[in-house]
Write a protein that holds these residues in place. Structure first.
Motif, PDB file in Angstrom:
ATOM      1  N   GLU A  22       0.436  -1.694   0.186  1.00 29.27           N
ATOM      2  CA  GLU A  22      -0.198   0.263  -0.534  1.00 29.27           C
ATOM      3  C   GLU A  22       0.562   1.764  -0.205  1.00 29.27           C
ATOM      4  O   GLU A  22       0.500   2.057  -0.833  1.00 29.27           O
ATOM      5  CB  GLU A  22      -1.206  -0.366   0.671  1.00 29.27           C
ATOM      6  CG  GLU A  22      -1.739  -0.977   1.134  1.00 29.27           C
ATOM      7  CD  GLU A  22      -2.829  -0.733   2.524  1.00 29.27           C
ATOM      8  OE1 GLU A  22      -2.599  -0.105   3.627  1.00 29.27           O
ATOM      9  OE2 GLU A  22      -3.647  -1.598   2.103  1.00 29.27           O
ATOM     10  N   ALA A  23       1.836   1.431   1.157  1.00 26.65           N
ATOM     11  CA  ALA A  23       2.808   2.964   0.841  1.00 26.65           C
ATOM     12  C   ALA A  23       2.631   2.600  -0.652  1.00 26.65           C
ATOM     13  O   ALA A  23       3.449   4.141  -0.739  1.00 26.65           O
ATOM     14  CB  ALA A  23       3.803   1.856   2.196  1.00 26.65           C
ATOM     15  N   ALA A  24       3.953   1.757  -1.310  1.00 30.13           N
ATOM     16  CA  ALA A  24       4.195   1.388  -2.097  1.00 30.13           C
ATOM     17  C   ALA A  24       3.532   2.755  -3.024  1.00 30.13           C
ATOM     18  O   ALA A  24       3.890   2.897  -4.103  1.00 30.13           O
ATOM     19  CB  ALA A  24       5.456   0.675  -2.796  1.00 30.13           C
ATOM     20  N   ASP A  25       2.377   1.795  -3.307  1.00 35.71           N
ATOM     21  CA  ASP A  25       0.968   2.364  -4.385  1.00 35.71           C
ATOM     22  C   ASP A  25       0.687   3.635  -4.508  1.00 35.71           C
ATOM     23  O   ASP A  25       0.410   4.243  -5.147  1.00 35.71           O
ATOM     24  CB  ASP A  25      -0.171   1.318  -4.295  1.00 35.71           C
ATOM     25  CG  ASP A  25       0.044   0.499  -4.461  1.00 35.71           C
ATOM     26  OD1 ASP A  25       1.317  -0.424  -5.315  1.00 35.71           O
ATOM     27  OD2 ASP A  25      -0.511  -0.663  -4.250  1.00 35.71           O
ATOM     28  N   ALA A  26       0.918   4.749  -2.992  1.00 35.08           N
ATOM     29  CA  ALA A  26       0.022   5.759  -2.909  1.00 35.08           C
ATOM     30  C   ALA A  26       1.262   6.584  -3.252  1.00 35.08           C
ATOM     31  O   ALA A  26       1.550   7.187  -3.876  1.00 35.08           O
ATOM     32  CB  ALA A  26       0.929   5.934  -1.438  1.00 35.08           C
ATOM     33  N   PHE A  50      11.943   6.413  -3.725  1.00 34.39           N
ATOM     34  CA  PHE A  50      11.752   6.528  -2.461  1.00 34.39           C
ATOM     35  C   PHE A  50      12.005   5.032  -2.073  1.00 34.39           C
ATOM     36  O   PHE A  50      11.895   4.050  -2.787  1.00 34.39           O
ATOM     37  CB  PHE A  50      10.184   6.712  -3.301  1.00 34.39           C
ATOM     38  CG  PHE A  50       9.357   8.168  -3.441  1.00 34.39           C
ATOM     39  CD1 PHE A  50       9.079   8.753  -2.109  1.00 34.39           C
ATOM     40  CD2 PHE A  50       9.674   8.587  -4.730  1.00 34.39           C
ATOM     41  CE1 PHE A  50       8.460  10.041  -2.555  1.00 34.39           C
ATOM     42  CE2 PHE A  50       9.249   9.676  -5.464  1.00 34.39           C
ATOM     43  CZ  PHE A  50       9.119  10.272  -4.100  1.00 34.39           C
ATOM     44  N   VAL A  51      11.982   4.710  -0.929  1.00 40.11           N
ATOM     45  CA  VAL A  51      12.087   3.250  -0.283  1.00 40.11           C
ATOM     46  C   VAL A  51      10.836   3.437   0.599  1.00 40.11           C
ATOM     47  O   VAL A  51      10.523   3.793   1.505  1.00 40.11           O
ATOM     48  CB  VAL A  51      13.448   3.308   0.935  1.00 40.11           C
ATOM     49  CG1 VAL A  51      13.168   2.116   0.701  1.00 40.11           C
ATOM     50  CG2 VAL A  51      14.553   3.464  -0.512  1.00 40.11           C
ATOM     51  N   ALA A  52      10.253   1.874   0.027  1.00 41.58           N
ATOM     52  CA  ALA A  52       8.537   1.349   0.297  1.00 41.58           C
ATOM     53  C   ALA A  52       9.088   0.075   1.394  1.00 41.58           C
ATOM     54  O   ALA A  52       7.888  -1.096   0.398  1.00 41.58           O
ATOM     55  CB  ALA A  52       7.534   1.911   0.262  1.00 41.58           C
ATOM     56  N   THR A  85      11.179  15.079   2.855  1.00 39.98           N
ATOM     57  CA  THR A  85       9.212  13.982   3.187  1.00 39.98           C
ATOM     58  C   THR A  85       8.342  14.415   2.018  1.00 39.98           C
ATOM     59  O   THR A  85       9.184  15.845   0.968  1.00 39.98           O
ATOM     60  CB  THR A  85       9.108  14.396   4.632  1.00 39.98           C
ATOM     61  OG1 THR A  85       8.941  16.124   4.685  1.00 39.98           O
ATOM     62  CG2 THR A  85      10.711  13.940   5.430  1.00 39.98           C
ATOM     63  N   THR A  86       7.413  13.981   1.709  1.00 36.09           N
ATOM     64  CA  THR A  86       6.471  14.371   0.895  1.00 36.09           C
ATOM     65  C   THR A  86       5.250  14.944   1.708  1.00 36.09           C
ATOM     66  O   THR A  86       4.856  14.138   2.792  1.00 36.09           O
ATOM     67  CB  THR A  86       6.053  13.450  -0.016  1.00 36.09           C
ATOM     68  OG1 THR A  86       5.378  12.204   1.189  1.00 36.09           O
ATOM     69  CG2 THR A  86       6.708  12.479  -1.091  1.00 36.09           C
TER      70      THR A  86
END
Length: 258
Positions: A22-26, A50-52, A85-86
């Protein structure tokens, strides 16, 4: 300010996204909305990553490897490992509002975003596009940049001809240009500071600081107060307000006396 805010143009650029779930998909949705090209490992030409990854050790290793290749890295939910940060985003393209907390609380950033979402009309972006299209007409109407900026500031002020909170403001740009719209006359306003804490500024003082062209102030006025002013406002250390203020809006700031 603990982080430098910046908007990146990712259109057609390569962005590394390591991880699944989910975090990577976001993050993938966010990158795609900005026009970025997503890859799962480093490639020549990539500039951010980005590293998820759920495993802390794996996330640290992946971040260190990407950073060693010269990339700026964001590690989801691990602000201590992040180069950036995003933020929470309010999207009224081409108007974008970003709310960040430096990784301290994503929940707080979300709550602030939701408050702003309610305030801003859906057609705010259309107003920005209309103003962009009218740049040539505005330069013709007000050839001098200070006059042009003051006219625009007056139009965009609360209750002004192009109040950004008016959902129909985009349709009023042409009429504003042909009407007898005049730049706000030069004036001097005085602000007596209640304290050295910027949180104690009145709404009037905060608004004037955001609009002023010139700020005349005693040396005792702290930088924390002056930082609330426009970055391009000219600062003048003075012992008294100017007898002949320069064009535009000038402020005279002085601390309260015992």
């Amino acid at each position: 300010m603990h982080q430098f805010p910046i908007f990146l143009n990712l259109t057609g650029r390569t962005v590394v996204l390591v991880g699944e779930g989910e975090a990577a998909d976001a993050k993938a949705r966010l990158i795609a909305r900005a026009g970025g090209r997503i890859v799962s490992a480093w490639e020549e030409g990539a500039t951010i990553a980005f590293v998820a990854l759920d495993d802390d050790a794996e996330a640290r290793i992946a971040a260190a490897d990407l950073r060693a290749r010269g990339l700026l890295v964001n590690v989801v939910d691990r602000p201590d490992l992040c180069d950036f940060t995003t933020p929470a985003i309010v999207d009224r393209a081409p108007v974008t509002i970003a709310i960040g907390t430096g990784g301290a609380s994503a929940g707080l950033a979300k709550a602030v975003r939701q408050r702003i979402e309610v305030l801003l009309p859906a057609r705010l972006g259309a107003l920005a596009s209309a103003l962009h299209a009218a740049r040539g007409a505005m330069k013709a109407r007000w050839p001098a940049a200070p006059d042009r900026r003051r006219a625009i500031d007056a139009a965009l002020a609360p209750g002004g001809a192009l109040d950004p909170l008016d959902g129909d403001a985009a349709d009023k740009v042409a009429g504003w240009l042909v009407n007898d719209a005049a730049a706000e006359p030069s004036r001097l306003e005085t602000i007596r500071l209640a304290s050295i804490d910027p949180d104690d500024l009145t709404l009037r003082a905060a608004r004037l600081l955001g609009e002023a062209d010139h700020i005349f102030h005693e040396e005792a006025v702290p930088a924390a107060i002056l930082d609330r002013a426009r970055a391009d406002a000219v600062r003048h250390i003075a012992d008294a307000p100017p007898a002949d203020p320069p064009p535009g809006l000038s402020l005279w700031l002085y601390p309260s006396r015992p």
